[in-house]
Design an enzyme around this catalytic site. Sequence first.
Site, short mmCIF file in Angstrom:
data_model
loop_
_atom_site.label_atom_id
_atom_site.label_comp_id
_atom_site.label_asym_id
_atom_site.label_seq_id
_atom_site.Cartn_x
_atom_site.Cartn_y
_atom_site.Cartn_z
N ASP A 96 0.85 -1.20 0.00
CA ASP A 96 0.00 0.00 0.00
C ASP A 96 0.88 1.25 0.00
O ASP A 96 1.64 1.47 0.94
CB ASP A 96 -0.90 -0.03 1.25
CG ASP A 96 -2.04 0.96 1.14
OD1 ASP A 96 -2.00 1.83 0.27
OD2 ASP A 96 -2.98 0.85 1.96
N ASP A 97 0.78 2.03 -1.04
CA ASP A 97 1.52 3.30 -1.17
C ASP A 97 3.03 3.11 -1.31
O ASP A 97 3.81 4.00 -0.97
CB ASP A 97 1.26 4.25 0.02
CG ASP A 97 -0.18 4.75 0.10
OD1 ASP A 97 -1.01 4.29 -0.70
OD2 ASP A 97 -0.46 5.62 0.94
N CYS B 208 -6.23 4.15 -3.08
CA CYS B 208 -6.52 2.77 -2.66
C CYS B 208 -7.77 2.13 -3.26
O CYS B 208 -7.68 1.12 -3.95
CB CYS B 208 -6.65 2.71 -1.14
SG CYS B 208 -5.13 3.09 -0.29
N ARG C 129 -7.76 -1.04 -5.99
CA ARG C 129 -8.08 -2.41 -5.55
C ARG C 129 -9.26 -2.99 -6.32
O ARG C 129 -9.27 -4.16 -6.71
CB ARG C 129 -8.38 -2.41 -4.05
CG ARG C 129 -7.12 -2.28 -3.24
CD ARG C 129 -7.32 -1.57 -1.91
NE ARG C 129 -6.03 -0.98 -1.55
CZ ARG C 129 -5.09 -1.62 -0.85
NH1 ARG C 129 -5.33 -2.82 -0.38
NH2 ARG C 129 -3.94 -1.05 -0.62
N LYS D 109 -5.57 -5.59 3.88
CA LYS D 109 -6.50 -4.46 3.74
C LYS D 109 -7.47 -4.70 2.59
O LYS D 109 -7.06 -5.05 1.48
CB LYS D 109 -5.68 -3.20 3.49
CG LYS D 109 -6.50 -1.98 3.11
CD LYS D 109 -5.63 -0.75 3.12
CE LYS D 109 -6.21 0.38 2.30
NZ LYS D 109 -5.32 1.54 2.27
N HIS E 203 -10.78 -2.54 1.83
CA HIS E 203 -11.11 -1.19 1.33
C HIS E 203 -12.06 -1.16 0.15
O HIS E 203 -12.00 -0.27 -0.70
CB HIS E 203 -9.82 -0.41 0.99
CG HIS E 203 -9.95 1.04 1.34
ND1 HIS E 203 -8.94 1.96 1.19
CD2 HIS E 203 -11.02 1.73 1.83
CE1 HIS E 203 -9.37 3.15 1.56
NE2 HIS E 203 -10.62 3.03 1.96
N SER F 113 -8.37 1.80 5.38
CA SER F 113 -6.97 2.19 5.59
C SER F 113 -6.60 2.22 7.06
O SER F 113 -7.44 2.45 7.93
CB SER F 113 -6.71 3.56 4.98
OG SER F 113 -6.86 3.49 3.60
N HIS G 38 1.56 2.22 3.95
CA HIS G 38 0.64 3.36 4.11
C HIS G 38 0.86 3.95 5.50
O HIS G 38 1.06 3.20 6.46
CB HIS G 38 -0.80 2.84 3.96
CG HIS G 38 -1.86 3.88 3.89
ND1 HIS G 38 -2.23 4.63 4.97
CD2 HIS G 38 -2.65 4.28 2.85
CE1 HIS G 38 -3.21 5.45 4.61
NE2 HIS G 38 -3.48 5.25 3.33
N ASP H 41 -0.54 -0.65 -4.67
CA ASP H 41 -1.82 -0.11 -5.15
C ASP H 41 -1.73 1.28 -5.76
O ASP H 41 -2.58 1.67 -6.54
CB ASP H 41 -2.86 -0.11 -4.01
CG ASP H 41 -2.52 0.90 -2.91
OD1 ASP H 41 -1.35 1.25 -2.74
OD2 ASP H 41 -3.47 1.35 -2.22
N ASN H 42 -0.71 2.04 -5.37
CA ASN H 42 -0.53 3.39 -5.93
C ASN H 42 0.84 3.91 -5.49
O ASN H 42 1.51 3.30 -4.66
CB ASN H 42 -1.65 4.36 -5.51
CG ASN H 42 -1.89 4.43 -4.02
OD1 ASN H 42 -2.88 3.94 -3.52
ND2 ASN H 42 -0.95 5.00 -3.28
N LYS I 19 1.40 9.40 -5.22
CA LYS I 19 0.01 9.03 -4.90
C LYS I 19 -0.98 10.17 -5.20
O LYS I 19 -0.69 11.33 -4.91
CB LYS I 19 -0.06 8.68 -3.41
CG LYS I 19 -1.46 8.41 -2.88
CD LYS I 19 -1.40 7.95 -1.43
CE LYS I 19 -2.80 7.72 -0.87
NZ LYS I 19 -2.77 7.10 0.44
MG MG Z 1 -2.72 3.08 -1.27
#
Ligand code: MG
Length: 473
Positions: free
Chosen positions: A43-44, A83, A87, A140, A142, A165, A242, A294-295, A315
């Site tokens: 994540d991130d 996010c 996803r 996660k 989300h 998150s 994240h 994811d980003n 992001k």
């Molecule tokens: Mg993310």
Amino acid sequence: MMHPKKIKSILFLSTVFLLTNAAVIHGQNNDKGTPNFVIIFADDLGYGDLGTYGNPTIKTPNLDRMAYEGQKWTNFYVAASVCTPSRAALLTGRLTVRSGMSSNKTRVLFPNSKNGLPAYEITLAEQLKKVGYSTACIGKWHLGHKEQYLPTNNGFDYYFGIPYSNDMDKISGKEYKEAAKIGHSAIHTEDYNVPLIRNTKIIERPANQNTITKRYAEEAISFIKENKDKPFFVYLAHNLPHIPLFASKEFLGKSKRGLYGDVLEEIDHGVGKIMDVLKAEGLAENTIVVFTSDNGPWLPFKTHGGSAGLLKAGKGTTWEGGMREPGIFWGPGLIKPGLVSDIGSTMDLFTTFSSLAEAELPKDRIIDGKDLSQTLLNRKPSPRNSILYYRGTDLYAARLGDFKAHFITQGAYGEFGEREVHNPPLLFNVSQDASEKFNIAANHPEILEQINELVKDHKSNLIKGKDQLAERE
Ligand code: MG
């Protein structure tokens, strides 16, 4: 002379022996020999955060080994720079402008959001369940925190993780930026009231985030061991790096890169454990493990955020740093190793894994994912030649081959500028100029024409889904 019955029985036994042996040799755990899939989704995490992608101080030996033994993609994209839509697109193989899992009113789902992934959407887990896979979502989610939206109602047999998150449900009143400046000591896992869920029940609140990365890896390993006798799909979506960042004791203070490095090194350690267990159980030769994020990195948090390396911004934006990610595919018996600079997307995982698992694609909807299986198995050129960069439900940019046109640019979280419409669009050759520094629109009207055609084509059959993110309770 041997009795014919005896010959028959010897032949039968040798065949059984050969088949059993072949199954062991190739790690097959089902009759059809279709592969197992493990998606490890950070994540991130940015394009420049792994050793193998050029990070000078974060040590990721297991991911580096995955890349060395498998395929390392350098033009691998997510479908959204935040996010929830990222996803949703990965799991459905569809742009979220179609499913309604992106919105111009809000960017992601929150703990008071009313909705989630619509039941009409088909997830990769649902696809694989149709053909007999055991499926687990660990980490996660989300895509909706209410029971009807949870993984167990979206094709997953098992769920262990947090529903949104790790910075939501904040109860301390501390500002993120302030906390990031102060460092880890200012952030406690109790500052967030994030629930940890097993299947549909909350088992811990607040989730102890200090140990969560380790526990996710352990859960993935248990699931693999328990389901080794049939094909399986594990979607392991870490909720880190994240912000807020957490690491367990063994990793805290160990990385030269600081806390962010500690977090990544713990994720990497878990990746190594998963590779080890796949080998130990004789499954490695028939399993494909993918690692991506994811980003792009959440840049305003300074050293607590990641790095997009040579790519611009991070992001929340449609610059390359927001949407181009590391993409590593490992599978010693299946993936033909090498560096791949062809274009791929997380949406392609839906189509590729459906194809490899012999699960028929839905015919009643547009699927945006392409089948990368021939690129993965045989190094054939990727069937994907374009990327559409959406922000909310607006198309901001489009890439065709080496060229990317920006129709709209906009920064995020107070960096990289306000929304700006470009007419003519900005044009970059992202193969020669990955940092998007040199606008060449004036020299290439013919390329802008081709990209306009691509967009026109895309929009000609586009039906926007009902906004699933905006409504709150
Ligand atoms: Mg993310």
